[in-house]
Design a protein around this motif. Structure first.
Motif, PDB file in Angstrom:
ATOM      1  N   PRO A 211     110.961  51.863  25.032  1.00  0.00           N
ATOM      2  CA  PRO A 211     110.447  50.627  24.498  1.00  0.00           C
ATOM      3  C   PRO A 211     111.579  49.753  24.011  1.00  0.00           C
ATOM      4  CG  PRO A 211     109.359  52.539  23.525  1.00  0.00           C
ATOM      5  CD  PRO A 211     110.533  53.028  24.274  1.00  0.00           C
ATOM      6  N   SER A 212     111.370  48.469  24.092  1.00  0.00           N
ATOM      7  CA  SER A 212     112.375  47.545  23.607  1.00  0.00           C
ATOM      8  C   SER A 212     112.262  47.410  22.110  1.00  0.00           C
ATOM      9  CB  SER A 212     112.184  46.172  24.263  1.00  0.00           C
ATOM     10  OG  SER A 212     110.900  45.664  23.944  1.00  0.00           O
ATOM     11  N   GLY A 213     113.305  46.886  21.499  1.00  0.00           N
ATOM     12  CA  GLY A 213     113.279  46.691  20.059  1.00  0.00           C
ATOM     13  C   GLY A 213     114.580  47.124  19.452  1.00  0.00           C
ATOM     14  N   PRO A 214     114.876  46.717  18.247  1.00  0.00           N
ATOM     15  CA  PRO A 214     116.139  47.064  17.625  1.00  0.00           C
ATOM     16  C   PRO A 214     116.241  48.536  17.347  1.00  0.00           C
ATOM     17  CG  PRO A 214     114.681  46.012  16.053  1.00  0.00           C
ATOM     18  CD  PRO A 214     114.019  45.901  17.368  1.00  0.00           C
ATOM     19  N   ALA A 215     117.417  49.079  17.513  1.00  0.00           N
ATOM     20  CA  ALA A 215     117.643  50.495  17.236  1.00  0.00           C
ATOM     21  C   ALA A 215     118.733  50.660  16.197  1.00  0.00           C
ATOM     22  CB  ALA A 215     118.034  51.232  18.524  1.00  0.00           C
ATOM     23  N   SER A 216     118.984  49.643  15.440  1.00  0.00           N
ATOM     24  CA  SER A 216     120.000  49.739  14.402  1.00  0.00           C
ATOM     25  C   SER A 216     119.393  50.362  13.164  1.00  0.00           C
ATOM     26  CB  SER A 216     120.528  48.346  14.062  1.00  0.00           C
ATOM     27  OG  SER A 216     119.523  47.592  13.429  1.00  0.00           O
ATOM     28  N   GLY A 217     120.268  50.617  12.173  1.00  0.00           N
ATOM     29  CA  GLY A 217     119.792  51.245  10.952  1.00  0.00           C
ATOM     30  C   GLY A 217     119.303  50.253   9.929  1.00  0.00           C
ATOM     31  N   VAL A 218     119.015  49.040  10.303  1.00  0.00           N
ATOM     32  CA  VAL A 218     118.551  48.038   9.351  1.00  0.00           C
ATOM     33  C   VAL A 218     117.052  47.860   9.531  1.00  0.00           C
ATOM     34  CG1 VAL A 218     118.742  45.663   8.595  1.00  0.00           C
ATOM     35  CG2 VAL A 218     120.768  46.863   9.428  1.00  0.00           C
ATOM     36  N   ALA A 219     116.322  47.960   8.445  1.00  0.00           N
ATOM     37  CA  ALA A 219     114.872  47.840   8.519  1.00  0.00           C
ATOM     38  C   ALA A 219     114.484  46.401   8.815  1.00  0.00           C
ATOM     39  CB  ALA A 219     114.235  48.284   7.212  1.00  0.00           C
ATOM     40  N   THR A 220     113.459  46.246   9.667  1.00  0.00           N
ATOM     41  CA  THR A 220     112.883  44.936   9.921  1.00  0.00           C
ATOM     42  C   THR A 220     111.521  44.880   9.252  1.00  0.00           C
ATOM     43  OG1 THR A 220     111.893  45.703  11.982  1.00  0.00           O
ATOM     44  CG2 THR A 220     114.115  44.773  12.112  1.00  0.00           C
ATOM     45  N   LYS A 221     110.803  43.784   9.420  1.00  0.00           N
ATOM     46  CA  LYS A 221     109.498  43.636   8.784  1.00  0.00           C
ATOM     47  C   LYS A 221     108.382  43.741   9.815  1.00  0.00           C
ATOM     48  CE  LYS A 221     110.884  42.877   4.556  1.00  0.00           C
ATOM     49  NZ  LYS A 221     110.522  43.753   3.448  1.00  0.00           N
ATOM     50  N   GLY A 222     107.355  44.489   9.447  1.00  0.00           N
ATOM     51  CA  GLY A 222     106.197  44.623  10.306  1.00  0.00           C
ATOM     52  C   GLY A 222     105.240  43.471  10.121  1.00  0.00           C
ATOM     53  N   PRO A 223     104.093  43.500  10.833  1.00  0.00           N
ATOM     54  CA  PRO A 223     103.139  42.401  10.784  1.00  0.00           C
ATOM     55  C   PRO A 223     102.570  42.135   9.403  1.00  0.00           C
ATOM     56  CG  PRO A 223     102.206  44.324  11.899  1.00  0.00           C
ATOM     57  CD  PRO A 223     103.665  44.584  11.725  1.00  0.00           C
ATOM     58  N   GLU A 224     102.592  43.164   8.535  1.00  0.00           N
ATOM     59  CA  GLU A 224     102.061  42.977   7.184  1.00  0.00           C
ATOM     60  C   GLU A 224     103.173  42.883   6.150  1.00  0.00           C
ATOM     61  OE1 GLU A 224      99.273  46.042   6.397  1.00  0.00           O
ATOM     62  OE2 GLU A 224      98.008  45.604   8.118  1.00  0.00           O
TER      63      GLU A 224
ATOM     64  N   GLY B 277     113.631  65.321   8.740  1.00  0.00           N
ATOM     65  CA  GLY B 277     115.022  64.981   8.484  1.00  0.00           C
ATOM     66  C   GLY B 277     115.198  64.294   7.151  1.00  0.00           C
ATOM     67  N   TYR B 278     114.278  63.404   6.802  1.00  0.00           N
ATOM     68  CA  TYR B 278     114.407  62.716   5.521  1.00  0.00           C
ATOM     69  C   TYR B 278     114.204  63.679   4.354  1.00  0.00           C
ATOM     70  CZ  TYR B 278     114.073  59.359   1.772  1.00  0.00           C
ATOM     71  OH  TYR B 278     114.298  58.683   0.603  1.00  0.00           O
ATOM     72  N   ILE B 279     113.304  64.640   4.508  1.00  0.00           N
ATOM     73  CA  ILE B 279     113.126  65.649   3.466  1.00  0.00           C
ATOM     74  C   ILE B 279     114.444  66.393   3.240  1.00  0.00           C
ATOM     75  CG2 ILE B 279     111.994  67.852   2.934  1.00  0.00           C
ATOM     76  CD1 ILE B 279     109.496  66.715   4.387  1.00  0.00           C
ATOM     77  N   GLY B 280     115.137  66.723   4.330  1.00  0.00           N
ATOM     78  CA  GLY B 280     116.428  67.381   4.198  1.00  0.00           C
ATOM     79  C   GLY B 280     117.467  66.500   3.541  1.00  0.00           C
TER      80      GLY B 280
ATOM     81  N   GLY C 228     120.624  58.112   1.479  1.00  0.00           N
ATOM     82  CA  GLY C 228     121.099  56.814   1.912  1.00  0.00           C
ATOM     83  C   GLY C 228     121.404  56.740   3.398  1.00  0.00           C
ATOM     84  N   ARG C 229     121.449  57.916   4.073  1.00  0.00           N
ATOM     85  CA  ARG C 229     121.715  57.920   5.523  1.00  0.00           C
ATOM     86  C   ARG C 229     120.444  57.903   6.343  1.00  0.00           C
ATOM     87  NH1 ARG C 229     126.928  59.309   6.376  1.00  0.00           N
ATOM     88  NH2 ARG C 229     126.614  58.033   8.257  1.00  0.00           N
ATOM     89  N   VAL C 230     119.317  57.635   5.701  1.00  0.00           N
ATOM     90  CA  VAL C 230     118.049  57.650   6.426  1.00  0.00           C
ATOM     91  C   VAL C 230     118.016  56.595   7.528  1.00  0.00           C
ATOM     92  CG1 VAL C 230     116.917  56.118   4.738  1.00  0.00           C
ATOM     93  CG2 VAL C 230     115.534  57.605   6.197  1.00  0.00           C
ATOM     94  N   PHE C 231     118.634  55.433   7.298  1.00  0.00           N
ATOM     95  CA  PHE C 231     118.620  54.403   8.329  1.00  0.00           C
ATOM     96  C   PHE C 231     119.367  54.866   9.578  1.00  0.00           C
ATOM     97  CE2 PHE C 231     118.202  51.967   4.334  1.00  0.00           C
ATOM     98  CZ  PHE C 231     116.975  51.384   4.589  1.00  0.00           C
ATOM     99  N   ARG C 232     120.479  55.571   9.367  1.00  0.00           N
ATOM    100  CA  ARG C 232     121.236  56.101  10.496  1.00  0.00           C
ATOM    101  C   ARG C 232     120.407  57.138  11.254  1.00  0.00           C
ATOM    102  NH1 ARG C 232     126.736  57.610  11.301  1.00  0.00           N
ATOM    103  NH2 ARG C 232     126.875  58.614  13.358  1.00  0.00           N
ATOM    104  N   LEU C 233     119.751  58.034  10.522  1.00  0.00           N
ATOM    105  CA  LEU C 233     118.916  59.056  11.150  1.00  0.00           C
ATOM    106  C   LEU C 233     117.817  58.425  11.990  1.00  0.00           C
ATOM    107  CD1 LEU C 233     117.837  62.014  11.436  1.00  0.00           C
ATOM    108  CD2 LEU C 233     116.499  61.570   9.372  1.00  0.00           C
ATOM    109  N   LEU C 234     117.111  57.456  11.409  1.00  0.00           N
ATOM    110  CA  LEU C 234     115.984  56.851  12.108  1.00  0.00           C
ATOM    111  C   LEU C 234     116.446  56.026  13.302  1.00  0.00           C
ATOM    112  CD1 LEU C 234     113.798  55.839   9.024  1.00  0.00           C
ATOM    113  CD2 LEU C 234     113.683  57.895  10.426  1.00  0.00           C
ATOM    114  N   ALA C 235     117.588  55.381  13.174  1.00  0.00           N
ATOM    115  CA  ALA C 235     118.119  54.619  14.303  1.00  0.00           C
ATOM    116  C   ALA C 235     118.482  55.544  15.460  1.00  0.00           C
ATOM    117  CB  ALA C 235     119.338  53.815  13.860  1.00  0.00           C
TER     118      ALA C 235
END
Length: 335
Positions: free
Chosen positions: A20-33, A154-157, A184-191
């Motif tokens: 799927p297309s979309g950003p894969a960086s570690g910076v959160a974007t905003k959803g529809p709500e 992963g975030y629990i860890g 604080g590395r959660v953004f990296r993990l999720l990206a």
């Protein structure tokens, strides 16, 4: 969908979907709500918001035995160390750290005692995510489900100050990402999870798992998330269980694989090899499939029990909240 001769269920010709297309960086974007979307490409944007992450921080990945690591992490051990929580006394011996002497005890008993403390251990949680083409099939998508489960675990860890590393199994190898530590590395993990796409062609799950096992260092926890659609999947469990780490197997199948809605004359195509088989799906065929599927999963459960591993069979229909806060706590994976 049916059982090939002596093998596991094969997916019914569903092609691997493009990433799927979309950003894969570690910076959160905003959803529809207006809520944060941490995995915007393929994870439900209503799930990984700040409130959900705060809930995850209350959990801990449980281990059967203490781990003797190098650095002091956030996990308690029965070993005595030099953290901040007092555990016991013992008599002074030549060479002990004089800073640990208890002078109050010396004044009362006229003997030298040193204070012992509970040491916190360094643990590495390695998530082995099956990235084979078969994982990109099903509704809901097995790979998407696996990414979401890996993100939560992963975030629990990370929140427990454990090290977290993700390895993607595809082809004959495992692509291991850099181990991360700290919430604080959660953004990296999720990206990193967001960027995972299914492998092209067939995957030798045994070879890939063996490659992943060779990259492990020390003891810790290995979490395998896979549909186990490999003729030698039992060897994967055996080899991973023989490492110094504790093994957790999350066996992920889609609803169509668990209860195939098939009828009539069909040609089923293996998504990885392209091999096909012609079948006639009637009630007897579906009943035989269900029976063999149950026996197949039971064989994994028995193997895991013998190897002191944890086996959890899952449908991709299970909501993430239920998986984390109910199913995995009931199985004593989380506490």
């Amino acid at each position: 969908m049916t059982m090939t001769d002596g093998h596991e269920p094969v997916s019914a010709g569903v092609p691997a979907r493009p990433a799927p297309s979309g950003p894969a960086s570690g910076v959160a974007t905003k959803g529809p709500e207006g809520r944060p979307v941490f995995l915007p490409s393929d994870v439900d944007p209503t799930v990984f918001d700040e409130a959900f992450l705060r809930q995850l921080e209350r959990l801990l990945l449980l281990m059967r035995a203490p781990v003797r690591g190098g650095l002091k992490g956030g996990r308690r051990s029965v070993k005595r160390g030099q953290s901040v929580e007092f555990a016991d006394y013992r008599e002074y011996a030549l060479g002990d750290d004089l800073r640990q002497l208890d002078w109050n005890v010396l004044a009362r008993l006229e003997k030298l005692f040193v204070k012992l403390f509970i040491e916190e251990e360094d643990v590495t949680i390695t998530v082995l995510l099956d990235g084979s083409a078969s994982m990109a099939t099903g509704r809901p998508d097995k790979l998407q489900f696996a990414k979401r489960a890996a993100a939560a675990l992963g975030y629990i860890g990370l929140a427990s100050e454990d090290k977290v590393a993700v390895s993607v199994l595809g082809g004959r190898s495992a692509r291991r990402r850099t181990a991360l530590r700290g919430s604080g590395r959660v953004f990296r993990l999720l990206a990193e999870l967001s960027a995972i796409v299914p492998a092209d062609g067939p995957t030798d799950l045994v070879a890939a798992a063996r490659h992943a096992a060779a990259q492990l260092s020390g003891r810790g926890v290995v979490i395998l998330i896979s549909d186990l659609l490999d003729p030698a999947a039992d060897r994967v469990i055996r080899e991973l269980a023989s490492t110094r780490s504790e093994l957790i197997v999350l066996h992920v199948l889609s609803p169509d694989e668990l209860d195939p809605p098939l009828e009539g004359d069909l040609r089923l195509v293996d998504t990885e090899t392209g091999e096909s088989i012609d079948v006639t799906a009637d009630l007897a065929t579906i009943d035989a499939y269900r029976s063999r599927l149950a026996a197949w999963k039971e064989s994994f459960a028995k193997l895991a029990a013998r190897r002191r591993a944890t086996y959890v069979d899952l449908s991709t229909e299970v909501p993430l909240n239920e998986l984390i806060f109910a199913e995995l706590r009931r199985r004593r994976v989380l506490g």
